[in-house]
Design an enzyme around this catalytic site. Structure first.
Site, mmCIF file in Angstrom:
data_model
loop_
_atom_site.group_PDB
_atom_site.id
_atom_site.type_symbol
_atom_site.label_atom_id
_atom_site.label_comp_id
_atom_site.label_asym_id
_atom_site.label_seq_id
_atom_site.Cartn_x
_atom_site.Cartn_y
_atom_site.Cartn_z
ATOM 1 N N LYS A 58 7.692 -9.311 -8.467
ATOM 2 C CA LYS A 58 8.838 -8.632 -9.040
ATOM 3 C C LYS A 58 10.111 -9.445 -8.714
ATOM 4 C CE LYS A 58 6.691 -4.147 -7.777
ATOM 5 N NZ LYS A 58 6.672 -3.031 -7.305
ATOM 6 N N ASP A 86 10.579 1.473 -10.312
ATOM 7 C CA ASP A 86 10.209 1.985 -8.967
ATOM 8 C C ASP A 86 10.948 3.114 -7.989
ATOM 9 O OD1 ASP A 86 7.984 0.541 -8.775
ATOM 10 O OD2 ASP A 86 8.787 -1.194 -8.293
ATOM 11 N N ALA A 93 12.293 -0.231 6.926
ATOM 12 C CA ALA A 93 13.447 -0.792 6.280
ATOM 13 C C ALA A 93 12.969 -2.188 5.742
ATOM 14 C CB ALA A 93 14.486 -1.059 7.455
ATOM 15 N N GLY A 133 11.006 -4.012 2.225
ATOM 16 C CA GLY A 133 11.369 -3.949 0.609
ATOM 17 C C GLY A 133 11.390 -2.487 0.051
ATOM 18 N N ALA A 134 10.513 -1.759 0.417
ATOM 19 C CA ALA A 134 10.236 -0.289 -0.011
ATOM 20 C C ALA A 134 11.246 0.573 0.514
ATOM 21 C CB ALA A 134 8.621 -0.073 0.145
ATOM 22 N N ASN A 156 13.162 1.874 12.161
ATOM 23 C CA ASN A 156 12.616 0.982 11.684
ATOM 24 C C ASN A 156 11.866 0.147 13.165
ATOM 25 O OD1 ASN A 156 11.074 -0.660 9.543
ATOM 26 N ND2 ASN A 156 12.405 -2.371 10.549
ATOM 27 N N ARG A 157 10.583 -0.413 13.102
ATOM 28 C CA ARG A 157 9.998 -1.080 14.149
ATOM 29 C C ARG A 157 11.068 -2.041 14.685
ATOM 30 N NH1 ARG A 157 4.620 -4.254 13.519
ATOM 31 N NH2 ARG A 157 5.980 -5.182 11.940
ATOM 32 N N TYR A 197 -0.620 5.524 -1.065
ATOM 33 C CA TYR A 197 -1.568 6.454 -1.960
ATOM 34 C C TYR A 197 -2.987 6.478 -1.535
ATOM 35 C CZ TYR A 197 -1.466 2.771 -5.043
ATOM 36 O OH TYR A 197 -1.487 1.362 -5.946
ATOM 37 N N GLY A 224 1.951 8.839 -2.216
ATOM 38 C CA GLY A 224 2.630 7.984 -2.874
ATOM 39 C C GLY A 224 1.987 8.030 -4.441
HETATM 40 P P1 ATR Z 1 7.280 -3.485 1.707
HETATM 41 O O1 ATR Z 1 7.551 -4.324 0.600
HETATM 42 O O2 ATR Z 1 5.810 -2.508 1.434
HETATM 43 O O3 ATR Z 1 8.419 -2.504 2.130
HETATM 44 P P2 ATR Z 1 7.707 -5.102 3.848
HETATM 45 O O4 ATR Z 1 8.872 -5.578 3.351
HETATM 46 O O5 ATR Z 1 6.776 -6.248 4.485
HETATM 47 O O6 ATR Z 1 6.737 -4.498 2.967
HETATM 48 O O7 ATR Z 1 7.836 -4.158 5.010
HETATM 49 C C1 ATR Z 1 6.775 -3.431 5.677
HETATM 50 C C2 ATR Z 1 7.460 -2.259 6.599
HETATM 51 O O8 ATR Z 1 6.318 -1.543 7.231
HETATM 52 C C3 ATR Z 1 8.639 -2.589 7.569
HETATM 53 O O9 ATR Z 1 9.596 -1.427 7.679
HETATM 54 C C4 ATR Z 1 7.795 -3.054 8.770
HETATM 55 O O10 ATR Z 1 8.642 -2.757 10.065
HETATM 56 P P3 ATR Z 1 9.202 -4.334 10.663
HETATM 57 O O11 ATR Z 1 10.600 -4.373 9.723
HETATM 58 O O12 ATR Z 1 9.537 -4.102 12.149
HETATM 59 O O13 ATR Z 1 8.241 -5.381 10.139
HETATM 60 C C5 ATR Z 1 6.672 -1.741 8.761
HETATM 61 N N1 ATR Z 1 5.492 -1.983 9.383
HETATM 62 C C6 ATR Z 1 4.574 -2.748 9.218
HETATM 63 N N2 ATR Z 1 3.563 -2.815 10.311
HETATM 64 C C7 ATR Z 1 4.082 -2.035 11.171
HETATM 65 C C8 ATR Z 1 3.551 -1.637 12.489
HETATM 66 N N3 ATR Z 1 2.558 -2.027 12.969
HETATM 67 N N4 ATR Z 1 4.422 -0.699 13.044
HETATM 68 C C9 ATR Z 1 5.322 -0.351 12.652
HETATM 69 N N5 ATR Z 1 6.138 -0.679 11.667
HETATM 70 C C10 ATR Z 1 5.325 -1.724 10.744
#
Ligand code: ATR
Length: 284
Positions: free
Chosen positions: A47, A103, A129, A131-132, A152-153, A226, A247
């Protein structure tokens, strides 16, 4: 789901899946153009890459900086670009790829149609926070939600997203219509959206910290995941009496919008698409 929709409308079209390596994406798009495909869908990681490979970008793709749908178009002698379906058997000399992004619209339509949420004026807690999460936050702000609480984590990613939203909407409207803040709200919210990837694996915990936020504070909960159909978050939300949706609706509605872009058909058989998607995703 697209093939089921084609069949229902009696369209002699086919939707096929191809696995393409990122380094071959440009050739794949050019190849589809040469074969006069009506269009393409792209998924991760294509994308973002396709953004710099298509000949024209729709506003939706420009706004998100990503392309999930391509329509091939031919140039009429007068210079006008029309979808290839408009050309019957006369082949246009010039064909271009036109990139769209469906999307975010898919998410909003699913929130409204599947979960019954009215977005203008809504109070929303958004988890994630990445991509999605970024796409969801910007689209929710654009739809006029009143409050957006970001969690966000990795805290500084949420901070960064907050400033992106603030500047994007200040520039546009000269006043931030949406009140954006970091962390869990103490008050009630109309909607919780999970945009993290937490919940994809069976061993994953819920992305919500229930010591900081109780689901009884929420009216509706949406999980962009989903598969599984019911994550721990959705199960807990149901138990707390919230309206819930997965989703899958977002997947179906982004597809429905792409279907219209390719075929010109405004009446998309969405229920048929959803049934086909459910069958293919869950009946295994
Ligand atoms: P996508 O495009 O699906 O959003 P991404 O950009 O990798 O994929 O984002 C993943 C999201 O899930 C992020 O918000 C990530 O938190 P971080 O920014 O702290 O990495 C969150 N995420 C993934 N694994 C996690 C976990 N074990 N606990 C909490 N948040 C998690």
């Amino acid at each position: 789901m697209h093939n089921a929709a084609f069949a229902e409308l009696g369209l002699n079209w086919r939707y096929l899946a191809y696995e393409v390596l990122p380094e071959n994406l440009r050739e794949a798009i050019e190849g589809a153009k040469a074969m006069r495909f009506a269009g393409l869908n792209l998924t991760v990681p294509h994308k973002l890459l396709a953004y710099n490979m298509v000949d024209a970008l729709d506003e939706s793709a420009k706004f998100w900086g990503a392309v999930n749908t391509i329509r091939f178009e031919g140039r009429k002698p007068g210079g006008e670009w029309l979808p290839l379906r408009a050309f019957d058997n006369d082949f246009p000399a010039d064909i271009r790829s036109h990139g769209f992004n469906t999307d975010a619209e898919g998410l909003v339509t699913s929130l409204e149609q599947d979960l019954g949420v009215t977005l203008p004026g809504a109070r929303v807690l958004l988890l994630g926070a990445g991509g999605a999460g970024r796409t969801a936050a910007l689209k929710l702000a654009e739809c006029g939600v009143a409050e957006l609480h970001l969690v966000n984590r990795t805290h500084n990613k949420a901070e960064e997203l907050l400033s992106v939203i603030k500047s994007a909407f200040k520039v546009k409207t000269h006043q931030p219509l949406v009140h954006v803040s970091l962390g869990y709200p103490k008050t009630e919210v109309d909607l919780v959206v999970n945009a993290t990837s937490l919940g994809l694996k069976p061993e994953d915990e819920s992305p919500l910290d229930d010591t900081a936020f109780s689901l009884t504070q929420a009216r509706a909960v949406y999980d962009m995941i989903y598969k599984p159909a019911e994550t721990k978050l959705l199960a807990a939300a149901k138990a707390a009496g919230c309206r819930t949706a997965s989703g899958l609706g977002m997947l179906v509605w982004q597809g429905a919008r792409a279907f219209t872009i390719w075929t010109g058909e405004e009446k998309v058989p969405v229920a048929t698409m959803r049934r086909a998607a459910e069958q293919s995703i869950y009946a295994r």
